[in-house]
Design a protein around this motif. Structure first.
Motif, PDB file in Angstrom:
ATOM      1  N   PHE A  94       1.011  -1.224   0.157  1.00 39.51           N
ATOM      2  CA  PHE A  94      -0.021  -0.047  -0.096  1.00 39.51           C
ATOM      3  C   PHE A  94       0.959   1.131   0.081  1.00 39.51           C
ATOM      4  CE2 PHE A  94      -2.637  -3.431   2.076  1.00 39.51           C
ATOM      5  CZ  PHE A  94      -3.621  -3.500   1.264  1.00 39.51           C
ATOM      6  N   ARG A  96       0.214   4.446   0.595  1.00 48.85           N
ATOM      7  CA  ARG A  96      -0.476   5.453   1.692  1.00 48.85           C
ATOM      8  C   ARG A  96      -0.043   4.902   3.047  1.00 48.85           C
ATOM      9  NH1 ARG A  96      -6.390   7.251   1.353  1.00 48.85           N
ATOM     10  NH2 ARG A  96      -5.733   8.608   2.968  1.00 48.85           N
ATOM     11  N   LEU A  97       0.696   3.492   2.937  1.00 47.60           N
ATOM     12  CA  LEU A  97       1.185   3.132   4.408  1.00 47.60           C
ATOM     13  C   LEU A  97       2.867   3.047   4.406  1.00 47.60           C
ATOM     14  CD1 LEU A  97      -1.836   2.259   4.580  1.00 47.60           C
ATOM     15  CD2 LEU A  97      -1.069   0.172   5.648  1.00 47.60           C
TER      16      LEU A  97
ATOM     17  N   ILE B 165      -6.906   8.868  11.265  1.00 44.52           N
ATOM     18  CA  ILE B 165      -6.647   8.084  10.105  1.00 44.52           C
ATOM     19  C   ILE B 165      -5.067   7.957   9.911  1.00 44.52           C
ATOM     20  CG2 ILE B 165      -6.883   8.428   7.500  1.00 44.52           C
ATOM     21  CD1 ILE B 165      -9.641   9.686   7.914  1.00 44.52           C
ATOM     22  N   GLU B 166      -4.417   8.726  10.067  1.00 44.44           N
ATOM     23  CA  GLU B 166      -3.039   8.887   9.717  1.00 44.44           C
ATOM     24  C   GLU B 166      -2.094   8.172  10.800  1.00 44.44           C
ATOM     25  OE1 GLU B 166      -1.599   9.356   6.592  1.00 44.44           O
ATOM     26  OE2 GLU B 166      -3.533  10.399   6.053  1.00 44.44           O
ATOM     27  N   ALA B 172      -5.052   2.886   9.477  1.00 40.64           N
ATOM     28  CA  ALA B 172      -4.381   2.261   8.671  1.00 40.64           C
ATOM     29  C   ALA B 172      -4.962   1.159   7.844  1.00 40.64           C
ATOM     30  CB  ALA B 172      -3.126   1.390   9.219  1.00 40.64           C
ATOM     31  N   ARG B 175      -6.811   3.372   5.341  1.00 42.98           N
ATOM     32  CA  ARG B 175      -6.229   3.884   4.297  1.00 42.98           C
ATOM     33  C   ARG B 175      -6.030   2.838   3.079  1.00 42.98           C
ATOM     34  NH1 ARG B 175      -1.040   5.548   6.836  1.00 42.98           N
ATOM     35  NH2 ARG B 175      -1.892   5.031   8.740  1.00 42.98           N
ATOM     36  N   ALA B 176      -5.498   1.656   3.678  1.00 44.78           N
ATOM     37  CA  ALA B 176      -5.246   0.504   2.856  1.00 44.78           C
ATOM     38  C   ALA B 176      -6.507   0.047   2.200  1.00 44.78           C
ATOM     39  CB  ALA B 176      -4.465  -0.695   3.627  1.00 44.78           C
ATOM     40  N   GLU B 179      -7.094   1.761  -0.854  1.00 40.65           N
ATOM     41  CA  GLU B 179      -6.345   1.516  -1.971  1.00 40.65           C
ATOM     42  C   GLU B 179      -6.725   0.160  -2.579  1.00 40.65           C
ATOM     43  OE1 GLU B 179      -2.092   1.702  -2.100  1.00 40.65           O
ATOM     44  OE2 GLU B 179      -2.131   3.171  -0.560  1.00 40.65           O
ATOM     45  N   ILE B 243      -8.054  13.882   2.671  1.00 35.74           N
ATOM     46  CA  ILE B 243      -8.423  14.149   3.883  1.00 35.74           C
ATOM     47  C   ILE B 243      -7.892  15.272   4.212  1.00 35.74           C
ATOM     48  CG2 ILE B 243      -8.446  13.493   6.334  1.00 35.74           C
ATOM     49  CD1 ILE B 243      -9.984  11.444   4.519  1.00 35.74           C
TER      50      ILE B 243
END
Lengths: 236, 292
Positions: A94, A96-97, B165-166, B172, B175-176, B179, B243
């Motif tokens: 991912f 964003r991670l 969220i971050e 996580a 967010r994952a 995607e 976000i």
């Protein structure tokens, strides 16, 4: 061991992408502690077989039993929680991670997960680069991350879809050592491979997939005799 | 004192008003961004859910005697639960079809909600008492206490959501899954439940914005549809699904609106749409959006 006592047993598995029928009755089994490969040409249905086992194909029929439990009707998160972990063809890292978050993302689902320290000791680069975004790693590092993160979930059965794809020979060699050591640690592995030489060095048995079916099974011992057959199947 | 020929008091006053509007834009576009990120759904019911938040606050006060601060907690929960029921009952079945179906469905839900509320309470607005009367002297201007509180509530909530969220495990997952939801589900995460909770959370934020809006504006059935078109423009400018983009664009565009009111009042209601057009031409994925 017969198919009835196998760890994973797939019988007459059909699957569809929308209207298009892509698996036409895959039958195979994997015994505890084995490394088994699915070989075959591009588009033969190897990756689709894995996706269907994992519950990622919306429409499928047949039977998939894991440790004696039927999984064909289960959603994929419940299949994962039976103890199966999946490493997809495109690795599924991912962006964003960061590396550490990618590594710690999959929930622990088994009784004896490898500790984070142990996994990081196996893959020291992941510790060095833990704050980088996951997709900033090199292809080889991303593959290591994709494997590392499913080891710390406690899953005992690993589905690895073409781990060697696009990697340099030195990294392929390293990956072979890792998969070998996973087998000696007691993991059971179903591997999709295009790289027949890589697969033949690791696996106990091979299934040949063609047109959405298993068309042949070759034991490692028969490899000398089998390789002529393999050449025909793979067109190499 | 004058700044660019404008009395400073008027300038500060409009900027403060702009910030208050921005506080609502930010809360609403944040919820839309979270929902779009995971569900890939353009939630047209968002304005109605904001309106519902204000009405639930009004009902809590009128029927149960629960005041603003209680409503600030309870009303968003009520709106979130209605949202989760909507997701479970209807939206879930549209997961695998084109996103236009979800947009149309939520648009229909918005019209029904508005109609039901208007049928019950009438189209004309109802006042909601100001929980924090009085004003504060900021040194350069006096500001109504409650409006300052509205800005503060919005800032704190947006920051808390961003951190959640971050910086957290649940964030996580979110967010994952934004995607590649299939992949996260294949790890054993119950994605259908995560989707339901995320939708509930996003519309809960709309409900919260509605409660905060109740004392500033009138509680009226059309309060959401008046606002939501501007909020969609804010989302496009910030970047669909981003976000931080939604929060920054929300406050920023509120300020720009306020400034326009000072320098060229005629354009103040359209300036955001001009900016949206420019963004769509020169940076179609929005200021903070990623191309996807």
């Amino acid at each position: 061991m017969t198919a009835d006592t196998a760890m994973l047993s797939v019988r007459n598995l059909h699957a569809w992408y929308g209207e298009s029928h892509v698996l036409h009755g895959v039958t195979l089994h994997v015994n505890r502690g084995e490394v088994v490969t699915l070989l075959g040409r591009n588009g033969a249905g190897k990756s689709t077989t894995m996706r269907a086992i994992m519950g990622l194909m919306k429409k499928r029929s047949g039977s998939i039993t894991y440790e004696g439990r039927e999984a064909i009707t289960l959603p994929s998160h419940q299949i994962a929680r039976m103890g199966i972990a999946y490493c997809p063809e495109h690795r599924g890292i991912f962006s964003r991670l960061d590396v550490q978050e990618n590594l710690e993302l999959p929930p622990v689902i088994g009784a004896y997960p490898l500790t984070l320290d142990r996994v990081q000791a196996m893959f020291p680069r992941l510790l060095e680069r833990r704050h980088s975004p996951g997709t900033k790693l090199s292809g080889g590092e991303q593959q290591m991350l994709a494997i590392a993160r499913i080891l710390r979930t406690g899953a005992r059965f690993l589905l690895l879809d073409e781990p060697t794809e696009g990697l340099a020979p030195i990294i392929v060699k390293h990956l072979g050592e890792i998969i070998g050591s996973l087998q000696s640690m007691g993991f059971t592995i179903l591997l999709v491979e295009q790289n027949f030489r890589f697969a033949s060095a690791l696996a106990d048995r091979h299934y040949v997939v063609e047109h959405g079916r298993v068309v042949d099974e070759i034991a490692s011992g028969e490899l000398a005799a089998g390789s002529a057959r393999m050449r025909v199947y793979l067109g190499v | 004192m004058e700044i660019f020929g404008i009395p400073a008091q008027a300038l500060y006053g409009q900027l403060a008003l702009g910030l208050v509007n921005g506080a609502f834009y930010a809360l609403l576009s944040l919820g839309l961004a979270i929902i779009f990120g995971l569900l890939n759904l353009i939630n047209f019911a968002h304005g109605a859910q904001y309106m519902l938040g204000a009405y639930v606050a009004w009902m809590l006060l009128s029927y149960l005697g629960i005041g603003f601060w209680g409503a600030l907690i309870l009303a968003p929960l009520v709106v979130a639960m209605l949202g989760m029921a909507l997701e479970r009952g209807l939206l879930r079945h549209l997961r695998d079809v084109d996103q236009i179906y979800g947009l149309l469905l939520t648009f229909g839900v918005a019209l029904i909600l508005e109609g039901l509320v208007a049928q019950t309470y009438g189209w004309s607005g109802m006042p909601y008492p100001n929980p924090l009367p009085g004003s504060v002297d900021l040194g350069f201007m006096r500001m109504p206490m409650y409006r300052l509180a509205a800005i503060a509530i919005s800032l704190v909530v947006c920051l808390a959501v961003w951190i959640a969220i971050e910086r957290t495990k649940l964030g996580a997952y979110l967010r994952a899954a934004s995607e590649d939801a299939d992949m996260v589900q294949a790890f054993g995460v119950n994605i259908p439940r995560l989707i339901m909770l995320t939708y509930g959370f996003g519309v809960g934020l709309a409900g919260l914005a509605g409660v905060v809006a109740a004392p500033v504006y009138q509680v009226s059935p059309a309060m959401g549809s008046n606002l939501i078109i501007v909020v969609f423009a804010v989302v496009v400018i910030g970047g669909m699904g981003s976000i931080a983009g939604s929060v920054i664009a929300g406050f920023g565009l509120g300020l720009i609106e306020g400034l326009t009111k000072v320098f060229y009042p005629a354009a103040s209601t359209t300036v955001i749409f001009f900016i949206m057009i420019l963004i769509l031409i020169f940076r179609p994925s929005g200021l903070f959006g990623s191309t996807r």
